[in-house]
Design an enzyme around this catalytic site. Structure first.
Site, PDB file in Angstrom:
ATOM      1  CG  HIS A 163       1.149   3.913   2.777  1.00 16.30           C
ATOM      2  ND1 HIS A 163       1.495   3.368   3.995  1.00 16.30           N
ATOM      3  CD2 HIS A 163       2.284   3.918   2.029  1.00 16.30           C
ATOM      4  CE1 HIS A 163       2.790   3.063   3.990  1.00 16.30           C
ATOM      5  NE2 HIS A 163       3.282   3.387   2.808  1.00 16.30           N
ATOM      6  CG  ASP A 371      -8.842   5.543   6.049  1.00 22.57           C
ATOM      7  OD1 ASP A 371      -7.770   5.662   5.439  1.00 22.57           O
ATOM      8  OD2 ASP A 371      -9.051   6.074   7.154  1.00 22.57           O
TER       9      ASP A 371
END
Length: 460
Positions: A163, A371
């Protein structure tokens, strides 16, 4: 099920939170978050199992069935939490995989605990999976599980999804026991990443570190073919849209605007309090805009929601102190009685409260330094049924590749941040509407269900 479960999800945390009521009975409630929203229905419909930690140290809760899902807790001691989770996972792997925004810390006992806990996850999964079952392992806390599970159960079909970002070769090579971590991932049949360049980094490492010979998006390893591909994760669009249409949520949005000064335009940041999220640079940019007179306390207000996160880790404690000190300085210098330029909330907010903030906002600031994806950006877009509001988005998020109608910014460059904030504030309503309409179409077409189905189809 005596002979095991056909579909098993393995993640650091179980999809539910356990509470004990006034009656002394334990109760389970679904955890918030996109991963649970995506996978819980699939696990339930397949009569599957979920392997994970309850979130409480020294919790000896045994197997449970909750809402049609078999939960198999993996207990962690307080020492496991300190070394495996806060240590190796969040003080070593996390900062290194986020481009060394903070220096990673390397400690041998942490690595030993990480190995031990990953082995327990693999063993618990091997016990519950039926012959030939599909197993989906998640995220950076469990990088060793695929290979460990493969050794125990070669009959399984194993997928892994990361992720967070996967670092370039030169950063990954700094990790002690780097080859072991890479072999851990190569235990999977399919390794999924947020972005194509992350999959490429992985395949380059397989070649450079292990001498393998990748071919396009796959590599032969120990008699199997391992595929590495990008599967950008998304959000539960239907749930966000439902909340945005709720009259109570809309009334709360109106109340927030009035309370914050209805004549002021609202800038909003919503992040975990993490050094990768760019909160310090964002607050600094807003402070400089006030100091230069480009915006004023009478015209614009910044609301920063900082959700508490990993506060036992020293780097996070120091970050909190720095952010709160800068917010205090700005409010002291540019505020007025009953009217401050920055509202800083060090607290968690419910999904309904966040959607109300999204609806009240003029400019959403999503400016992480690094991110993997960033789902807040997608939530904001999904919530804006009025096709208004502007999104300032870091180019170093996975979301920037999909939401290219945002005001894309280099968050390391405070001058560029200031430029993007002003451009978003000054954008004409019709320009904002066109941008938002295109971003909404993208998010609606690629929701979290689409993500899960796409990954599992590739794994099958």
């Amino acid at each position: 099920m005596a002979d095991g479960y056909e579909f098993v999800v393995v993640a650091n945390r179980l999809p539910v939170d356990r509470t004990v009521g006034d009656d002394g009975e334990q109760h389970w409630t679904r955890s918030p978050g996109g991963l649970v929203s995506a996978l819980e229905p699939i696990v339930r419909s397949s009569g599957g199992a979920w392997v994970g930690w309850t979130g409480a140290p020294d919790d000896d809760t045994g197997p449970q069935e909750v809402d049609g899902i078999e939960l198999r807790p993996v207990p962690l001691s307080a020492e496991d939490v300190d070394r495996y989770y806060e240590g190796q996972s969040n003080s070593t792997i996390w900062p290194l995989f986020h481009d060394l925004v903070e220096p990673p810390v390397h400690r041998r006992p942490w690595r030993q605990a990480y190995d031990s806990v990953n082995r327990r996850f693999a063993e618990a999964t091997a016990e519950v999976a039926a012959h030939g079952a599909t197993v989906w392992v998640h995220d950076y806390q469990l990088l060793l599980v695929p290979a460990m599970l493969r050794a125990l159960r070669p009959d399984l079909r194993i997928g892994f999804f990361l992720h967070i970002p996967f670092p370039p070769v030169e950063l990954f090579m700094q990790l002690p026991r780097r080859a072991e971590l890479l072999r851990g991932l190569l235990g999977a049949d399919l390794v999924g990443f947020q972005r194509p360049h992350a999959a490429q980094n992985f395949l380059q490492l397989a070649a450079g570190l292990l001498g393998l010979e990748p071919d396009d998006d796959r590599v032969a390893y120990e008699g199997r073919t391992v595929v590495a591909q990008a599967f950008p994760i998304s959000i539960d669009v239907a749930e966000t849209d439902r909340l945005a249409a709720d009259p109570d949520v809309q009334r709360e949005a109106d109340r927030l605007r009035a309370e914050l000064g209805g004549d002021r335009r609202l800038l909003l940041g919503v992040d975990r309090l993490d050094y990768t999220k760019g909160i310090e640079q964002r607050v600094e940019a807003f402070g400089e805009l006030l100091a230069e007179g480009v915006v004023s306390n009478d015209e614009v207000v910044l609301v920063q929601v900082a959700t508490p996160s990993r506060m036992r880790v020293a780097q996070y404690q120091q970050l909190r102190e720095r952010v709160e000190r800068e917010v205090g300085r700005i409010n002291g210098e540019f505020g007025a009685v009953g009217r401050v330029p920055v509202h800083y909330l060090f607290q968690s907010r419910s999904p309904a409260e966040l959607v109300a903030l999204y609806l009240a906002t003029d400019v959403m600031l999503v400016t992480p330094l690094r991110d993997g994806m960033n789902l807040v950006a997608k939530e904001f877009v999904a919530a804006r049924r009025d096709e208004q509001g502007a999104l300032v988005l870091s180019e170093f998020t996975g979301a920037a590749a999909e939401l290219d109608d945002a005001f894309v910014v280099n968050p390391h460059d405070v001058e560029d941040l200031k430029r993007a904030i002003v451009a978003a504030l000054d954008a004409p309503p019709d320009d904002r509407a066109v941008r938002m309409r295109r971003m909404r179409a993208r998010v609606q077409a690629h929701d979290v269900d689409h993500w899960a189905r796409e990954f599992l189809a590739a794994l099958a």
